[in-house]
Scaffold this motif. Structure first.
Motif, mmCIF file in Angstrom:
data_model
loop_
_atom_site.group_PDB
_atom_site.id
_atom_site.type_symbol
_atom_site.label_atom_id
_atom_site.label_comp_id
_atom_site.label_asym_id
_atom_site.label_seq_id
_atom_site.Cartn_x
_atom_site.Cartn_y
_atom_site.Cartn_z
ATOM 1 N N LYS A 185 81.827 -10.664 9.773
ATOM 2 C CA LYS A 185 83.166 -10.782 10.372
ATOM 3 C C LYS A 185 83.416 -9.804 11.508
ATOM 4 C CE LYS A 185 85.795 -12.925 6.646
ATOM 5 N NZ LYS A 185 86.965 -12.808 5.732
ATOM 6 N N ALA A 186 82.709 -8.699 11.551
ATOM 7 C CA ALA A 186 82.943 -7.714 12.606
ATOM 8 C C ALA A 186 82.221 -8.082 13.910
ATOM 9 C CB ALA A 186 82.495 -6.329 12.150
ATOM 10 N N LEU A 187 81.393 -9.100 13.899
ATOM 11 C CA LEU A 187 80.687 -9.515 15.109
ATOM 12 C C LEU A 187 81.625 -10.318 16.001
ATOM 13 C CD1 LEU A 187 77.289 -10.659 13.536
ATOM 14 C CD2 LEU A 187 77.828 -8.452 14.595
ATOM 15 N N LYS A 188 81.405 -10.238 17.291
ATOM 16 C CA LYS A 188 82.301 -10.951 18.204
ATOM 17 C C LYS A 188 82.015 -12.443 18.228
ATOM 18 C CE LYS A 188 79.619 -10.237 22.456
ATOM 19 N NZ LYS A 188 79.639 -9.648 23.823
ATOM 20 N N ASN A 189 80.773 -12.816 17.985
ATOM 21 C CA ASN A 189 80.444 -14.237 17.847
ATOM 22 C C ASN A 189 79.193 -14.389 16.987
ATOM 23 O OD1 ASN A 189 78.334 -13.562 19.566
ATOM 24 N ND2 ASN A 189 79.084 -14.755 21.291
ATOM 25 N N GLN A 190 79.131 -15.495 16.267
ATOM 26 C CA GLN A 190 78.022 -15.752 15.362
ATOM 27 C C GLN A 190 77.543 -17.189 15.574
ATOM 28 O OE1 GLN A 190 81.239 -15.341 14.360
ATOM 29 N NE2 GLN A 190 81.433 -13.827 12.717
ATOM 30 N N LEU A 191 76.266 -17.391 15.340
ATOM 31 C CA LEU A 191 75.690 -18.729 15.370
ATOM 32 C C LEU A 191 75.243 -19.053 13.946
ATOM 33 C CD1 LEU A 191 74.766 -21.186 17.018
ATOM 34 C CD2 LEU A 191 72.605 -19.977 17.465
ATOM 35 N N PHE A 192 75.942 -19.986 13.301
ATOM 36 C CA PHE A 192 75.637 -20.355 11.925
ATOM 37 C C PHE A 192 74.840 -21.656 11.897
ATOM 38 C CE2 PHE A 192 79.791 -18.127 10.495
ATOM 39 C CZ PHE A 192 79.117 -16.921 10.346
ATOM 40 N N ASP A 202 84.258 -30.977 6.021
ATOM 41 C CA ASP A 202 85.392 -30.342 5.346
ATOM 42 C C ASP A 202 85.057 -28.905 4.957
ATOM 43 O OD1 ASP A 202 86.898 -32.626 5.562
ATOM 44 O OD2 ASP A 202 86.404 -33.360 3.542
ATOM 45 N N LEU A 203 83.856 -28.688 4.455
ATOM 46 C CA LEU A 203 83.445 -27.342 4.096
ATOM 47 C C LEU A 203 83.353 -26.459 5.338
ATOM 48 C CD1 LEU A 203 82.494 -25.364 1.944
ATOM 49 C CD2 LEU A 203 80.172 -26.232 2.243
ATOM 50 N N VAL A 204 82.813 -27.003 6.408
ATOM 51 C CA VAL A 204 82.722 -26.252 7.657
ATOM 52 C C VAL A 204 84.121 -25.881 8.145
ATOM 53 C CG1 VAL A 204 82.072 -26.393 10.092
ATOM 54 C CG2 VAL A 204 80.518 -27.261 8.336
ATOM 55 N N HIS A 205 85.052 -26.799 8.028
ATOM 56 C CA HIS A 205 86.427 -26.524 8.455
ATOM 57 C C HIS A 205 87.009 -25.354 7.670
ATOM 58 C CE1 HIS A 205 90.428 -27.298 10.021
ATOM 59 N NE2 HIS A 205 90.893 -27.302 8.784
ATOM 60 N N GLY A 206 86.716 -25.285 6.379
ATOM 61 C CA GLY A 206 87.207 -24.178 5.586
ATOM 62 C C GLY A 206 86.627 -22.845 6.029
ATOM 63 N N PHE A 207 85.352 -22.823 6.349
ATOM 64 C CA PHE A 207 84.728 -21.600 6.834
ATOM 65 C C PHE A 207 85.225 -21.233 8.227
ATOM 66 C CE2 PHE A 207 81.154 -19.622 4.495
ATOM 67 C CZ PHE A 207 81.230 -20.364 3.326
ATOM 68 N N ASP A 210 87.886 -18.579 8.882
ATOM 69 C CA ASP A 210 87.539 -17.156 8.771
ATOM 70 C C ASP A 210 86.663 -16.675 9.919
ATOM 71 O OD1 ASP A 210 88.911 -16.824 6.350
ATOM 72 O OD2 ASP A 210 87.197 -17.580 5.204
ATOM 73 N N PHE A 211 86.076 -17.618 10.662
ATOM 74 C CA PHE A 211 85.162 -17.252 11.753
ATOM 75 C C PHE A 211 85.518 -18.055 13.003
ATOM 76 C CE2 PHE A 211 82.937 -16.973 7.673
ATOM 77 C CZ PHE A 211 82.561 -15.641 7.669
ATOM 78 N N PRO A 212 86.653 -17.739 13.607
ATOM 79 C CA PRO A 212 87.135 -18.554 14.735
ATOM 80 C C PRO A 212 86.227 -18.527 15.956
ATOM 81 C CG PRO A 212 88.406 -16.528 14.513
ATOM 82 C CD PRO A 212 87.553 -16.628 13.291
ATOM 83 N N ASN A 213 85.396 -17.500 16.090
ATOM 84 C CA ASN A 213 84.531 -17.409 17.273
ATOM 85 C C ASN A 213 83.098 -17.862 17.006
ATOM 86 O OD1 ASN A 213 86.624 -16.284 18.855
ATOM 87 N ND2 ASN A 213 86.220 -14.269 17.974
ATOM 88 N N ALA A 214 82.857 -18.351 15.804
ATOM 89 C CA ALA A 214 81.493 -18.747 15.439
ATOM 90 C C ALA A 214 81.194 -20.162 15.918
ATOM 91 C CB ALA A 214 81.297 -18.656 13.934
ATOM 92 N N CYS A 215 79.918 -20.403 16.175
ATOM 93 C CA CYS A 215 79.426 -21.750 16.439
ATOM 94 C C CYS A 215 78.760 -22.256 15.175
ATOM 95 C CB CYS A 215 78.432 -21.741 17.602
ATOM 96 S SG CYS A 215 77.622 -23.337 17.887
ATOM 97 N N PHE A 216 79.281 -23.330 14.602
ATOM 98 C CA PHE A 216 78.684 -23.973 13.440
ATOM 99 C C PHE A 216 77.733 -25.042 13.975
ATOM 100 C CE2 PHE A 216 82.377 -21.857 11.908
ATOM 101 C CZ PHE A 216 82.100 -21.497 10.592
ATOM 102 N N ALA A 217 76.503 -24.608 14.203
ATOM 103 C CA ALA A 217 75.583 -25.354 15.059
ATOM 104 C C ALA A 217 75.359 -26.782 14.609
ATOM 105 C CB ALA A 217 74.248 -24.608 15.138
ATOM 106 N N ASN A 218 75.189 -27.021 13.317
ATOM 107 C CA ASN A 218 74.823 -28.355 12.864
ATOM 108 C C ASN A 218 75.899 -29.391 13.153
ATOM 109 O OD1 ASN A 218 73.504 -26.230 10.980
ATOM 110 N ND2 ASN A 218 72.180 -28.037 10.797
ATOM 111 N N HIS A 219 77.134 -28.956 13.280
ATOM 112 C CA HIS A 219 78.217 -29.863 13.647
ATOM 113 C C HIS A 219 78.639 -29.698 15.105
ATOM 114 C CE1 HIS A 219 78.648 -30.183 9.239
ATOM 115 N NE2 HIS A 219 79.235 -31.339 9.483
ATOM 116 N N ASP A 220 78.826 -28.448 15.542
ATOM 117 C CA ASP A 220 79.381 -28.208 16.879
ATOM 118 C C ASP A 220 78.457 -28.678 17.994
ATOM 119 O OD1 ASP A 220 81.462 -27.115 15.534
ATOM 120 O OD2 ASP A 220 81.049 -25.032 16.082
ATOM 121 N N LEU A 221 77.173 -28.689 17.744
ATOM 122 C CA LEU A 221 76.223 -29.109 18.779
ATOM 123 C C LEU A 221 75.880 -30.591 18.689
ATOM 124 C CD1 LEU A 221 73.791 -26.034 18.797
ATOM 125 C CD2 LEU A 221 75.882 -26.420 20.113
ATOM 126 N N ASN A 222 76.652 -31.315 17.862
ATOM 127 C CA ASN A 222 76.417 -32.760 17.727
ATOM 128 C C ASN A 222 77.723 -33.513 17.546
ATOM 129 O OD1 ASN A 222 74.502 -34.927 17.652
ATOM 130 N ND2 ASN A 222 74.837 -35.085 15.440
#
Length: 373
Positions: A185-192, A202-207, A210-222
């Motif tokens: 959480k202390a990182l400015k951005n994360q690649l999950f 739905d699970l990704v939405h829940g996460f 808590d991580f507004p600056n993260a890229c949820f790669a399996n969904h966000d990149l598709n």
């Protein structure tokens, strides 16, 4: 107390699936479709398996600690295990540090009586796991299954942007609480990255809350639809982060940790049980306290080391070669005990990539029957 006392039977029932008897009856009477249905009813859809050597029959399958179907079936004395000597390597998907082994001991004793020509050996995650199993009279060798990783599938890539990596850190782990994503959480951005089909939107939405600056790669990149990434895809994603993370306290073998190193990324990690630390070099892996601030500081330290990806991969390969040598010595030693001194010595190529190619359990059983004739 042996496996056939009342208490022993009760222990075995902790594992026994009541459909095992039905499975064997259907399997020996029915055709392909019904056979597959029987395995599906047991929840045995797919596993990691290989007939390693059909001559001196040696097999490999992954062992789910809660459902050891290989042992359950062997206890029923199927004909495939009664015709010739055989060795069956059961690769545990989790550690045995705190598991009550009495049930396993009872089941192994029963299997030894019902299928005396078949030798079952557990591949344990850590030396302590192997020690505990050995003390309980259960055949075991110690190895990290990542030793079977096909290092050729992982490559050092350039960041997609052509410049510096865009993300502070990448974490390849299922979106589960025990994976400790909160430590990022202390990182400015994360690649999950979360290589598991069950990780739905739905699970990704829940996460994401808590991580507004993260890229949820399996969904966000598709375009929001889950996408599976192969080794080449993951190598490219790893190139887009400065550091990789391994933050769980307990694991099976955590292949993603070694894969990161093979793609040239150093790892920030926490103290853990499970065996992933066997591939860590002092320069390419950094242990930190399990707090978001410590993880952030660790990422900064590794980033400032400016390690070349080639160095990171080279050091990982040195440790990987040692692990491979040791596990092959153990396997060949057991093969000598089972088949005699004339047994062919296997090399690593017989196991390369074995852990990470899933196939139907029914296919394995049919291949086993074909191998015994």
């Amino acid at each position: 107390m042996n496996a056939f006392t009342r208490s022993g039977r009760r222990m075995i029932r902790l594992f026994r699936n009541p459909k095992v008897d039905q499975l064997l009856k259907i399997y020996h009477r029915a055709g392909g479709a019904m056979r597959q249905a029987a395995f599906d009813n047991l929840g045995l859809h797919h596993t990691h398996w290989r007939i390693v050597d059909p001559e001196n029959l040696t097999t490999y399958t992954s062992l789910d600690l809660q459902t050891p179907w290989q042992l359950e079936l062997a206890a029923k004395a199927p004909p495939a295990l009664l015709k010739k000597r055989s060795l069956h390597l059961l690769d545990a998907t989790w550690h045995f540090h705190s598991i009550d082994l009495s049930t396993y001991k009872a089941l192994f004793e029963r299997v030894a009586r019902t299928t005396p020509l078949a030798k079952f050996v557990i591949i344990a995650r850590t030396p302590f796991c192997a020690y505990r199993l050995g003390q309980a009279g259960i055949g075991a060798i110690q190895a990290n299954s990542s030793a079977f990783e096909d290092d050729r599938a992982w490559s050092i890539e350039e960041p997609p942007s052509g410049g510096a990596p865009r993300y502070e850190a990448i974490y390849n782990a299922r979106l589960l609480d025990w994976k400790n994503h909160h430590l990022t959480k202390a990182l400015k951005n994360q690649l999950f990255v979360y290589e598991h089909p069950g990780q739905d939107s739905d699970l990704v939405h829940g996460f994401r809350k808590d991580f507004p600056n993260a890229c949820f790669a399996n969904h966000d990149l598709n375009d929001g639809i889950y996408r599976y990434f192969d080794e080449k895809d993951l190598s490219r994603l790893l190139a887009d982060a400065h550091v990789s993370l391994a933050l769980s306290f307990k694991e099976g073998f955590m292949r993603a940790s070694l894969q990161s190193l093979l793609a040239g990324k150093p790892v920030v990690t926490v103290e853990n049980i499970g065996g992933r630390s066997r591939f860590y070099h002092d320069d390419t892996a950094l242990f930190v306290a399990p707090t978001p601030e410590a993880v952030k500081a660790g990422v900064h330290v590794l980033k400032e080391r400016r390690l070349s990806p080639e160095f990171v991969r080279r050091e990982a390969m040195k440790l990987l070669q040692i692990e491979r040598r040791d596990v092959m010595e153990s396997i060949n030693g057991i093969r000598g005990d089972v088949f005699g001194p004339t047994a062919r010595t296997l090399d690593f190529e017989a196991f390369r990539g074995i852990k990470f190619r899933r196939a139907p359990v029914l296919d394995f059983w049919q291949a086993l029957e074909q191998a015994v004739g």
